[in-house]
Design a protein around this motif. Structure first.
Motif, short mmCIF file in Angstrom:
data_model
loop_
_atom_site.label_atom_id
_atom_site.label_comp_id
_atom_site.label_asym_id
_atom_site.label_seq_id
_atom_site.Cartn_x
_atom_site.Cartn_y
_atom_site.Cartn_z
N THR A 98 34.76 2.77 -18.81
CA THR A 98 35.95 3.43 -18.28
C THR A 98 36.40 4.56 -19.20
O THR A 98 36.86 5.60 -18.73
N SER A 99 36.23 4.42 -20.50
CA SER A 99 36.61 5.49 -21.43
C SER A 99 35.76 6.73 -21.21
O SER A 99 36.25 7.85 -21.33
N VAL A 100 34.49 6.54 -20.90
CA VAL A 100 33.59 7.67 -20.67
C VAL A 100 33.97 8.40 -19.39
O VAL A 100 33.94 9.62 -19.32
N THR A 101 34.36 7.66 -18.35
CA THR A 101 34.63 8.29 -17.05
C THR A 101 36.10 8.62 -16.83
O THR A 101 36.41 9.39 -15.93
N GLU A 102 37.00 8.10 -17.64
CA GLU A 102 38.42 8.40 -17.43
C GLU A 102 38.77 9.85 -17.65
O GLU A 102 39.77 10.33 -17.14
N ASN A 103 37.94 10.57 -18.42
CA ASN A 103 38.23 11.99 -18.58
C ASN A 103 37.91 12.76 -17.30
O ASN A 103 38.26 13.91 -17.16
N ILE A 104 37.26 12.11 -16.35
CA ILE A 104 36.95 12.72 -15.05
C ILE A 104 37.76 12.05 -13.95
O ILE A 104 38.31 12.71 -13.09
N LEU A 105 37.85 10.73 -13.99
CA LEU A 105 38.54 9.95 -12.97
C LEU A 105 39.58 9.03 -13.62
O LEU A 105 39.32 8.48 -14.69
N SER A 106 40.71 8.85 -12.98
CA SER A 106 41.71 7.91 -13.47
C SER A 106 41.23 6.48 -13.19
O SER A 106 40.30 6.27 -12.41
N ARG A 107 41.88 5.50 -13.80
CA ARG A 107 41.52 4.10 -13.54
C ARG A 107 41.66 3.76 -12.06
O ARG A 107 40.85 3.03 -11.51
N ASP A 108 42.69 4.33 -11.41
CA ASP A 108 42.87 4.08 -9.97
C ASP A 108 41.71 4.67 -9.18
O ASP A 108 41.20 4.05 -8.24
N GLU A 109 41.29 5.88 -9.54
CA GLU A 109 40.15 6.51 -8.86
C GLU A 109 38.86 5.74 -9.12
O GLU A 109 38.02 5.61 -8.23
N LEU A 110 38.71 5.24 -10.34
CA LEU A 110 37.55 4.41 -10.64
C LEU A 110 37.54 3.17 -9.76
O LEU A 110 36.51 2.80 -9.19
N ALA A 111 38.71 2.52 -9.64
CA ALA A 111 38.82 1.32 -8.81
C ALA A 111 38.50 1.64 -7.35
O ALA A 111 37.81 0.86 -6.68
N GLU A 112 38.98 2.80 -6.86
CA GLU A 112 38.68 3.20 -5.48
C GLU A 112 37.18 3.41 -5.29
O GLU A 112 36.66 3.19 -4.19
N ALA A 113 36.49 3.83 -6.35
CA ALA A 113 35.04 4.03 -6.28
C ALA A 113 34.28 2.73 -6.52
O ALA A 113 33.04 2.73 -6.56
N GLY A 114 35.01 1.63 -6.69
CA GLY A 114 34.35 0.34 -6.89
C GLY A 114 34.04 0.01 -8.33
O GLY A 114 33.35 -0.96 -8.62
N ILE A 115 34.51 0.84 -9.27
CA ILE A 115 34.26 0.58 -10.69
C ILE A 115 35.46 -0.17 -11.24
O ILE A 115 36.48 0.41 -11.60
N THR A 116 35.34 -1.49 -11.25
CA THR A 116 36.39 -2.37 -11.74
C THR A 116 35.79 -3.28 -12.80
O THR A 116 34.56 -3.35 -12.95
N GLU A 117 36.64 -4.01 -13.50
CA GLU A 117 36.10 -4.93 -14.50
C GLU A 117 35.19 -5.97 -13.84
O GLU A 117 34.15 -6.32 -14.37
N ALA A 118 35.57 -6.42 -12.64
CA ALA A 118 34.74 -7.39 -11.93
C ALA A 118 33.38 -6.79 -11.55
O ALA A 118 32.34 -7.44 -11.71
N SER A 119 33.37 -5.54 -11.07
CA SER A 119 32.10 -4.92 -10.68
C SER A 119 31.22 -4.64 -11.88
O SER A 119 30.01 -4.82 -11.82
N ILE A 120 31.84 -4.19 -12.98
CA ILE A 120 31.07 -3.93 -14.19
C ILE A 120 30.52 -5.24 -14.74
O ILE A 120 29.36 -5.32 -15.16
N THR A 121 31.34 -6.29 -14.72
CA THR A 121 30.90 -7.60 -15.20
C THR A 121 29.71 -8.08 -14.38
O THR A 121 28.70 -8.53 -14.94
N LYS A 122 29.80 -7.96 -13.06
CA LYS A 122 28.69 -8.38 -12.19
C LYS A 122 27.43 -7.58 -12.49
O LYS A 122 26.33 -8.13 -12.58
N MET A 123 27.59 -6.26 -12.68
CA MET A 123 26.46 -5.39 -12.97
C MET A 123 25.82 -5.78 -14.31
O MET A 123 24.60 -5.90 -14.41
#
Length: 152
Positions: A27-52
């Motif tokens: 999230t730190s790498v992508t937050e300079n491009i997308l906010s945490r909310d935008e990341l979540a909308e794109a499916g990048i959440t702690e649960a999705s990262i954990t699963k991956m």
């Protein structure tokens, strides 16, 4: 299993306890491009990262003084490198290169060609090209596939 150690930096196989740190790096790498909310909308959440992460064949972390500052992951069956991420505060120190080399070593034990997908004109694309990934193919949507052959 230590793959490479410097004075304070250690590249090692990831453990389940590293998941939260890996999520922080991602999230730190992508937050300079997308906010945490935008990341979540794109499916990048702690649960999705954990699963991956838990579903990856192998993952490595860069650990600096007990903190996860980078990671790389592969799908060994497919012969693909997912990516390497390094905290912005730790860029330019060769950590990404060490993480990719750890992944390549594992990939090339079983495959003669490895591949990854990345954005066509991103910093990541330039980084991988610099490390010898080429044979570029357009896969649509602004993404490309890069390949690297095992050295004989």
């Amino acid at each position: 299993m230590n793959l490479e150690t410097t004075m304070l930096m250690q590249i090692r196989l990831a453990q389940p306890a590293d998941v939260a740190g890996m999520f922080h790096v991602r999230t730190s790498v992508t937050e300079n491009i997308l906010s945490r909310d935008e990341l979540a909308e794109a499916g990048i959440t702690e649960a999705s990262i954990t699963k991956m992460i838990l579903g990856a064949s192998c993952a490595w972390v860069a650990n600096d003084k007990g903190q996860v500052v980078g990671f790389s992951m592969i799908d060994l069956a497919e012969g693909s490198l997912f990516a390497a991420f390094v905290l912005p505060s730790h860029e330019g120190k060769g950590i990404g290169k060490m993480l990719v080399q750890a992944a390549e070593e594992a990939l090339f034990r079983q495959h003669t060609v490895a591949w990854l997908e990345t954005g066509k004109s991103t910093r990541a694309a330039g980084f991988y090209r610099h490390l010898g990934w080429g044979m570029e193919q357009d896969v649509g949507g602004g993404d490309i596939r890069l390949e690297k052959k095992r050295r004989i």
